[in-house]
Design a protein around this motif. Structure first.
Motif, short mmCIF file in Angstrom:
data_model
loop_
_atom_site.label_atom_id
_atom_site.label_comp_id
_atom_site.label_asym_id
_atom_site.label_seq_id
_atom_site.Cartn_x
_atom_site.Cartn_y
_atom_site.Cartn_z
N PHE A 308 0.84 -1.21 0.00
CA PHE A 308 0.00 0.00 0.00
C PHE A 308 0.86 1.25 0.00
O PHE A 308 0.55 2.24 -0.67
CB PHE A 308 -0.91 -0.02 1.23
N TRP A 309 1.99 1.22 0.74
CA TRP A 309 2.83 2.40 0.89
C TRP A 309 3.62 2.74 -0.36
O TRP A 309 4.20 3.82 -0.45
CB TRP A 309 3.78 2.21 2.08
N ALA A 310 3.65 1.83 -1.33
CA ALA A 310 4.38 2.09 -2.57
C ALA A 310 3.48 2.63 -3.67
O ALA A 310 3.95 2.98 -4.75
CB ALA A 310 5.06 0.81 -3.04
N GLN A 311 2.18 2.73 -3.40
CA GLN A 311 1.24 3.17 -4.43
C GLN A 311 1.28 4.69 -4.61
O GLN A 311 1.43 5.44 -3.64
CB GLN A 311 -0.18 2.73 -4.06
N PRO A 312 1.12 5.18 -5.85
CA PRO A 312 1.15 6.63 -6.11
C PRO A 312 0.07 7.40 -5.36
O PRO A 312 0.28 8.56 -4.99
CB PRO A 312 0.92 6.70 -7.64
N ASP A 313 -1.08 6.76 -5.11
CA ASP A 313 -2.18 7.46 -4.44
C ASP A 313 -1.80 7.90 -3.02
O ASP A 313 -2.36 8.87 -2.49
CB ASP A 313 -3.42 6.56 -4.36
N VAL A 314 -0.85 7.19 -2.41
CA VAL A 314 -0.43 7.54 -1.05
C VAL A 314 0.17 8.95 -1.03
O VAL A 314 0.02 9.69 -0.05
CB VAL A 314 0.58 6.51 -0.50
N THR A 315 0.83 9.32 -2.11
CA THR A 315 1.41 10.67 -2.20
C THR A 315 0.34 11.73 -2.07
O THR A 315 0.51 12.72 -1.35
CB THR A 315 2.15 10.84 -3.54
N ILE A 316 -0.77 11.53 -2.76
CA ILE A 316 -1.88 12.50 -2.72
C ILE A 316 -2.46 12.57 -1.32
O ILE A 316 -2.70 13.66 -0.77
CB ILE A 316 -2.97 12.12 -3.73
N VAL A 317 -2.67 11.40 -0.70
CA VAL A 317 -3.23 11.36 0.65
C VAL A 317 -2.30 12.09 1.63
O VAL A 317 -2.75 12.88 2.47
CB VAL A 317 -3.45 9.90 1.11
N GLN A 318 -1.01 11.83 1.51
CA GLN A 318 -0.05 12.46 2.42
C GLN A 318 -0.04 13.97 2.24
O GLN A 318 0.05 14.74 3.21
CB GLN A 318 1.35 11.89 2.19
N TYR A 319 -0.17 14.42 0.99
CA TYR A 319 -0.19 15.87 0.74
C TYR A 319 -1.44 16.51 1.31
O TYR A 319 -1.39 17.61 1.88
CB TYR A 319 -0.10 16.14 -0.76
N ILE A 321 -3.08 15.47 3.91
CA ILE A 321 -2.87 15.53 5.36
C ILE A 321 -1.95 16.70 5.71
O ILE A 321 -2.17 17.40 6.71
CB ILE A 321 -2.29 14.19 5.87
N MET A 322 -0.92 16.93 4.88
CA MET A 322 -0.02 18.05 5.13
C MET A 322 -0.77 19.39 5.05
O MET A 322 -0.56 20.28 5.88
CB MET A 322 1.12 18.06 4.11
N VAL A 349 -1.65 19.02 15.35
CA VAL A 349 -0.56 18.18 15.87
C VAL A 349 -0.83 16.71 15.57
O VAL A 349 0.07 15.96 15.17
CB VAL A 349 -0.38 18.41 17.39
N GLY A 350 -2.09 16.29 15.74
CA GLY A 350 -2.45 14.91 15.43
C GLY A 350 -2.23 14.57 13.97
O GLY A 350 -1.70 13.50 13.62
N ALA A 351 -2.64 15.49 13.09
CA ALA A 351 -2.44 15.28 11.65
C ALA A 351 -0.95 15.25 11.30
O ALA A 351 -0.53 14.50 10.42
CB ALA A 351 -3.16 16.38 10.86
N LEU A 352 -0.16 16.07 12.01
CA LEU A 352 1.29 16.07 11.77
C LEU A 352 1.90 14.73 12.14
O LEU A 352 2.77 14.21 11.41
CB LEU A 352 1.94 17.19 12.60
N ILE A 353 1.44 14.15 13.23
CA ILE A 353 1.94 12.82 13.64
C ILE A 353 1.57 11.78 12.58
O ILE A 353 2.39 10.92 12.22
CB ILE A 353 1.37 12.44 15.02
N VAL A 354 0.35 11.87 12.06
CA VAL A 354 -0.07 10.94 11.00
C VAL A 354 0.80 11.12 9.77
O VAL A 354 1.25 10.14 9.15
CB VAL A 354 -1.55 11.16 10.65
N ILE A 368 10.06 13.03 4.03
CA ILE A 368 10.55 13.37 5.37
C ILE A 368 10.93 14.85 5.41
O ILE A 368 10.53 15.58 6.33
CB ILE A 368 11.76 12.49 5.75
N PHE A 369 11.67 15.33 4.42
CA PHE A 369 12.07 16.74 4.44
C PHE A 369 10.89 17.68 4.19
O PHE A 369 10.96 18.86 4.53
CB PHE A 369 13.17 17.01 3.40
N ALA A 370 9.82 17.16 3.61
CA ALA A 370 8.66 18.01 3.32
C ALA A 370 8.01 18.60 4.57
O ALA A 370 7.22 19.53 4.47
CB ALA A 370 7.62 17.23 2.52
N VAL A 371 8.36 18.08 5.77
CA VAL A 371 7.80 18.67 6.99
C VAL A 371 8.47 20.01 7.31
O VAL A 371 8.03 20.72 8.24
CB VAL A 371 7.95 17.74 8.22
#
Length: 540
Positions: A308-319, A321-322, A349-354, A368-371
């Protein structure tokens, strides 16, 4: 009979913050393109043959014309003569032209073309510049890097012109109001561009399983088109404001060359300018190498292709959340109800932890550096509001320098010691990057609002231009120096994920030490001369 008080757009909080949003969105796009190749340095070496020296030389070229052709000085004169709105649109157009050139330089269409042949055979020796050791090209530099450097020079002219224009525009719309908050908020939003770049540049480069660095730069070009549209909308808002107030920047108090001498003769101005070049030289050049530095100092194991963590869609979800982290954290500063403020802050803060957990699971240096800007987005409004009401700008500059020194030394000595600890290394990396971002937020919130206290209103554009010009000397020099130091201290290393970054990081920490000393001197000068840097911006 009641008297009707005529209000201008500037008197409406909604309108002046809308104007700020347009300028900030344009800079948001510019910040993305500025570092569009930074998170894919390893791919540039693999696909285009750019070693660290070529990469650093190209990255430093962004400000070459600003420094050596004195373009920023002319930009300040244009700003003072033509006004904010004209210069904003002009700067966005110039950035777009430069972005298009850089895009073609790294595209497949450039490879094997007659233009590539020309750049291979030419620009290997630039009279005088080679003798002085400041040439933007060198013999053996890949043709694509040379041409990309030409485009980046053009982009840099527009980007730095936009920087001084935005600062002048904020002064125009917010002077006597919440100016530090506005400047800090603009930079907080603009710096989300850094995080956006770190996430989406590698995403587009690797999209579909086929590596193409051209897609990343094309993404940046599209955003520069959006930036141009934002400045056009701002143009009409600014023109309406001038129609209401009767102001005409290009006609009132015309610029004189003698004004430059008046600015340069001020000791306080020089302290602020030198502080700026030292501090920014330890941040912006570092951003261009930060992802590669993490790749070299962390043990990162990519997730399985079917994970799941290698899928391109995870990038969108992570962004997404950011963005939630940034939006809720930023909004919490403006809530009058304590319960709502605490809720939004806790949610942020909770979203940052996620977000951090997702970055760990993806084992991605760029995510990682995107934070980097996230804590800055949270605390910049707090700092700006504090400065507006309580002052202490010089003290904040000192604090920022101390944090800067600590972060670079942590990257240099502590992070490598935890390379064999996947959890410990990434945790230290996250904490240090967040603190570095917080340190960076201290500068725009405290330094830029101090400039109007040092110079007359009519030469603010020129004062910002001179500061940016001095700053650009460092932004040209240090990307190049980092690249050269990397190659010199890593002889024979061909794997771009195996460099030793200790020497470049110590060099950047030394810049922080020099900035700290100047910050302390500035406090003394401010106290003796009564410049007012420690005083609040809003007069009671």
């Amino acid at each position: 009979m009641a008297t009707t008080i005529q209000k201008t757009l500037r008197d409406s909080a909604a309108m002046r913050w809308t104007a700020l949003l347009l300028l900030a969105l344009a800079m948001f796009c510019a910040y993305i393109f500025m570092d569009i190749l930074s998170p894919i340095k390893d791919l540039m070496q693999e696909t285009r043959g750019w070693d660290s020296t070529a990469f650093g030389t190209m990255q430093g070229s962004e400000v070459f014309l600003n420094v050596f052709a004195f373009f920023l000085i002319f930009a300040g004169i244009i700003l003072d003569k033509m006004g904010v709105r004209f210069t904003a649109v002009l700067s966005a157009a110039v950035m777009l032209i430069g972005a298009l050139v850089k895009w073609y330089a790294v595209s497949e269409g450039f490879m094997g073309s007659s233009l590539e042949t020309w750049f291979t055979n030419n620009l290997n020796y630039i009279p005088l510049f080679d003798e002085l050791g400041v040439s933007p090209f060198y013999e053996g530099m890949p043709a694509s890097a040379k041409f990309a450097a030409c485009g980046f020079m053009i982009f840099g002219c527009g980007c730095e012109m936009a920087g001084i224009t935005v600062s002048r525009g904020i002064v125009k719309w917010f002077k006597g109001r919440e100016m530090a908050l506005a400047m800090g908020s603009e930079m907080a939003l603009a710096r989300l561009g850094v995080a956006t770049c770190m996430i989406f540049s590698p995403f587009f480069a690797r999209l579909g399983g086929h590596v193409s660095v051209t897609r990343s730069v094309a993404f940046g070009v599209v955003l520069m088109c959006i930036a141009l549209m934002m400045t056009i909308v701002y143009f009409f808002m600014d023109r309406k404001l001038d129609a209401q107030t009767g102001e005409a920047e290009e006609k009132d108090d015309p610029f004189k060359v003698s004004d430059i001498g008046r600015i340069l003769s001020d000791a306080g101005f020089w302290l602020v300018a030198l502080l700026c070049v030292l501090y920014y030289s330890a941040i912006f050049p570092f951003q261009k190498y930060a992802v590669n530095m993490l790749q070299c100092n962390l043990t990162l194991t990519p997730p399985a292709a079917d994970s799941f963590w290698a899928q391109p869609d995870v990038t969108i979800v992570q962004y997404v959340i950011m963005l939630i982290v940034a939006a809720t954290g930023f909004a919490s500063n403006f809530q009058k109800k304590v319960n709502l403020r605490i809720f939004l802050l806790g949610f942020s803060v909770g979203a940052l932890i996620v977000y951090c957990y997702m970055g760990y699971m993806r084992q991605s240096a760029e995510s990682i550096f995107a934070v980097f800007p996230l804590l800055a987005v949270l605390i910049t409004p707090i700092l700006g509001s504090y400065l507006d009401h309580h002052g202490k700008a010089a003290s904040m500059l000192v604090l920022g320098s101390l944090l800067l020194i600590g972060c670079h030394l942590t990257f240099a000595f502590v992070l490598p010691a935890f390379k064999d600890s996947p959890v410990g290394g990434i945790t230290i990396a996250y904490a240090t990057i967040l603190v570095l971002g917080a340190s960076f937020s201290l500068v725009p919130a405290s330094l830029w609002p101090s400039v109007p206290k040092l110079v007359d209103q009519k030469v603010i554009g020129s004062a910002y231009a001179l500061i940016f010009w001095i700053q650009n000397i460092g932004l040209w020099l240090f990307p190049l120096l980092i690249g050269k130091v990397l190659d010199q201290t890593n002889p024979g290393v061909t794997d771009p994920t195996q460099f030793d970054y200790t020497a470049p990081l110590v060099m950047l920490a030394c810049l922080g030490v020099a900035a700290l000393i100047l910050g302390l001197v500035l406090k003394v000068v401010d106290r003796k001369k009564g410049i007012g840097l420690e005083l609040p911006n809003i007069k009671n």
